[in-house]
Write a protein that holds these residues in place. Sequence first.
Motif, PDB file in Angstrom:
ATOM      1  N   PRO A   1       0.830  -1.211   0.000  1.00 46.81           N
ATOM      2  CA  PRO A   1       0.000   0.000   0.000  1.00 46.81           C
ATOM      3  C   PRO A   1       0.863   1.259   0.000  1.00 46.81           C
ATOM      4  CG  PRO A   1       0.142  -0.857   2.215  1.00 46.81           C
ATOM      5  CD  PRO A   1       0.900  -1.830   1.336  1.00 46.81           C
ATOM      6  N   SER A   2       0.246   2.364  -0.356  1.00 51.10           N
ATOM      7  CA  SER A   2       0.914   3.661  -0.241  1.00 51.10           C
ATOM      8  C   SER A   2       0.343   4.479   0.907  1.00 51.10           C
ATOM      9  CB  SER A   2       0.775   4.443  -1.554  1.00 51.10           C
ATOM     10  OG  SER A   2      -0.590   4.541  -1.953  1.00 51.10           O
ATOM     11  N   ILE A   3      -0.859   4.105   1.378  1.00 58.10           N
ATOM     12  CA  ILE A   3      -1.539   4.815   2.461  1.00 58.10           C
ATOM     13  C   ILE A   3      -2.063   3.779   3.453  1.00 58.10           C
ATOM     14  CG2 ILE A   3      -3.454   6.359   3.058  1.00 58.10           C
ATOM     15  CD1 ILE A   3      -3.385   7.125  -0.024  1.00 58.10           C
ATOM     16  N   VAL A   4      -1.904   4.046   4.736  1.00 56.45           N
ATOM     17  CA  VAL A   4      -2.446   3.184   5.778  1.00 56.45           C
ATOM     18  C   VAL A   4      -3.309   4.047   6.693  1.00 56.45           C
ATOM     19  CG1 VAL A   4      -1.908   1.656   7.699  1.00 56.45           C
ATOM     20  CG2 VAL A   4      -0.452   1.637   5.674  1.00 56.45           C
ATOM     21  N   LEU A   5      -4.530   3.577   6.958  1.00 54.80           N
ATOM     22  CA  LEU A   5      -5.476   4.341   7.774  1.00 54.80           C
ATOM     23  C   LEU A   5      -5.948   3.481   8.940  1.00 54.80           C
ATOM     24  CD1 LEU A   5      -7.305   6.946   8.036  1.00 54.80           C
ATOM     25  CD2 LEU A   5      -9.051   5.616   6.842  1.00 54.80           C
ATOM     26  N   ALA A   6      -5.870   4.023  10.145  1.00 55.57           N
ATOM     27  CA  ALA A   6      -6.326   3.285  11.323  1.00 55.57           C
ATOM     28  C   ALA A   6      -6.608   4.253  12.451  1.00 55.57           C
ATOM     29  CB  ALA A   6      -5.292   2.260  11.760  1.00 55.57           C
ATOM     30  N   GLU A   7      -7.457   3.808  13.365  1.00 61.04           N
ATOM     31  CA  GLU A   7      -7.720   4.542  14.595  1.00 61.04           C
ATOM     32  C   GLU A   7      -6.692   4.115  15.639  1.00 61.04           C
ATOM     33  OE1 GLU A   7     -11.943   5.490  16.291  1.00 61.04           O
ATOM     34  OE2 GLU A   7     -11.213   3.679  17.256  1.00 61.04           O
ATOM     35  N   THR A   8      -6.222   5.042  16.429  1.00 58.64           N
ATOM     36  CA  THR A   8      -5.200   4.744  17.435  1.00 58.64           C
ATOM     37  C   THR A   8      -5.872   4.315  18.732  1.00 58.64           C
ATOM     38  OG1 THR A   8      -5.142   7.108  17.931  1.00 58.64           O
ATOM     39  CG2 THR A   8      -3.473   6.263  16.436  1.00 58.64           C
ATOM     40  N   THR A   9      -6.130   3.006  18.835  1.00 60.81           N
ATOM     41  CA  THR A   9      -6.898   2.492  19.962  1.00 60.81           C
ATOM     42  C   THR A   9      -6.029   1.993  21.111  1.00 60.81           C
ATOM     43  OG1 THR A   9      -7.012   0.359  18.826  1.00 60.81           O
ATOM     44  CG2 THR A   9      -8.870   1.860  18.550  1.00 60.81           C
ATOM     45  N   GLY A  10      -4.727   2.038  20.980  1.00 62.11           N
ATOM     46  CA  GLY A  10      -3.872   1.579  22.060  1.00 62.11           C
ATOM     47  C   GLY A  10      -2.409   1.726  21.692  1.00 62.11           C
ATOM     48  N   ASP A  11      -1.533   1.556  22.690  1.00 65.65           N
ATOM     49  CA  ASP A  11      -0.109   1.733  22.455  1.00 65.65           C
ATOM     50  C   ASP A  11       0.422   0.753  21.412  1.00 65.65           C
ATOM     51  OD1 ASP A  11      -0.069   3.759  24.280  1.00 65.65           O
ATOM     52  OD2 ASP A  11       0.687   2.538  25.933  1.00 65.65           O
ATOM     53  N   ALA A  12       0.056  -0.526  21.531  1.00 61.55           N
ATOM     54  CA  ALA A  12       0.581  -1.528  20.604  1.00 61.55           C
ATOM     55  C   ALA A  12       0.088  -1.267  19.192  1.00 61.55           C
ATOM     56  CB  ALA A  12       0.183  -2.927  21.062  1.00 61.55           C
ATOM     57  N   SER A  13      -1.185  -0.941  19.074  1.00 65.02           N
ATOM     58  CA  SER A  13      -1.743  -0.673  17.750  1.00 65.02           C
ATOM     59  C   SER A  13      -1.035   0.498  17.088  1.00 65.02           C
ATOM     60  CB  SER A  13      -3.247  -0.403  17.870  1.00 65.02           C
ATOM     61  OG  SER A  13      -3.797  -0.077  16.614  1.00 65.02           O
ATOM     62  N   ARG A  14      -0.831   1.552  17.849  1.00 68.73           N
ATOM     63  CA  ARG A  14      -0.167   2.719  17.286  1.00 68.73           C
ATOM     64  C   ARG A  14       1.246   2.373  16.812  1.00 68.73           C
ATOM     65  NH1 ARG A  14      -0.654   8.441  16.625  1.00 68.73           N
ATOM     66  NH2 ARG A  14       1.169   8.866  15.340  1.00 68.73           N
ATOM     67  N   LYS A  15       1.945   1.561  17.574  1.00 72.16           N
ATOM     68  CA  LYS A  15       3.313   1.214  17.203  1.00 72.16           C
ATOM     69  C   LYS A  15       3.348   0.347  15.946  1.00 72.16           C
ATOM     70  CE  LYS A  15       5.111   1.728  21.882  1.00 72.16           C
ATOM     71  NZ  LYS A  15       5.625   1.053  23.096  1.00 72.16           N
TER      72      LYS A  15
END
Length: 410
Positions: free
Chosen positions: A106-120
């Motif tokens: 992919p060239s773009i990644v979209l996600a909600e930051t629901t926790g420390d591990a997810s954000r990392k």
Amino acid sequence: MTRLASASAATAYQKQWFAGLHAHDGPLALVNADAPQEIFRTMGIPYVVNQWWASIVAAKRRTQDYLALLRERGYPDYVEQYSSTSLASLFDDDPANAPWGGLPRPSIVLAETTGDASRKIFDVWDSEPGITFYPLESAAENDVPTRWWELMPRRWEEAIGSDRLDLMTGELEGLIRFLEQTTGLVFSETRFGEVMALVNEQQEWNRRTRDLIAKARPCPIAVTDSIPSVMVPQWHRGTEWARDAARALHDEVAARVESGTAVCADERARLMWIGRGLWFDLDFYRRFQDSHGAVFVWSMYLAIAADGYLRYGDDPLRALAARFAAFSDQLYTPPWSAEWYVKEARHHGVDGVVHLVSDDARGSYFTTRALRAAGIPVLELHADNVDARQSSPEAISAVVGDWLDREVCG
């Protein structure tokens, strides 16, 4: 029992669509399941759903291969495996032998930051050349609506709260600007209105289908058929194909109800599966039909499509914000989630609940407590839905069989 034609058609469509991505020359997004994919649909940017790809890898028994790629690079292989499987795909040196030809970069990644591990996890995506991570906030509200499923279609401002909607609407405006600037594509408000209308049509069909299954005795379809029949069209929300696929599923279920078709001719117990799909062992859901006459009649996929997506209103962008600002609350945050699961259990007349509790689960204790307080037997399975290292199919089946004997069918 013959598989649903709608399930076979959805899987075939997804394979053909995914094959076309490998020849796609242009921006491509990887998005979380609970992200506002309608923006990408409006702008004609193809996207792959992160958790869908993890389910394909698990179903093909390749999860351990991908987790090993994370370990080799010093990343943990035991945290949010459902989200990190796609990241591991970046490090596959032989994608041609991967499931379905591998995950396109992919060239773009979209996600909600629901926790420390997810954000990392997504920060690692962002560190890769040519890939940009666009994060969305995860907001909360102290006031919790009662019977939110009745409010959401038209009274979503009341249910979610204006502050949360202001935040997400602003973030969506920023996402649109970012995509226009980086891709050269233009966001059309007219097209966006059409997409939103098609999504609502699709979910209205899903709601009718959910209610058909809830009332039907015996259960007319297997959850292993309803999941692809519902979720593949969900990943194509905002298209005529997805709307028509949802209608085809409804019509097929209605015909089965009318004819008295049964998943299990000797249905004696109706079960509810709470949690993500057990992708590494899909045969699990039919394993107890012969031994106990037990049929899984409910999974969250059709139910959340019925209750969680409908949003009507004069401001399409704010309505889209309302679709996702509280999405995780609906599934995971008590009392939002707990009250909804009890409502659905009663609606479907279930005799017991199998509750999958993963390490990263949120609010699972309260869900189990609410169901038991309502007089419904609950078995908690502590396992990961894609990583079978700590929970083999044989061990899980033995635990469920014993619980059925003791608490449901005894």
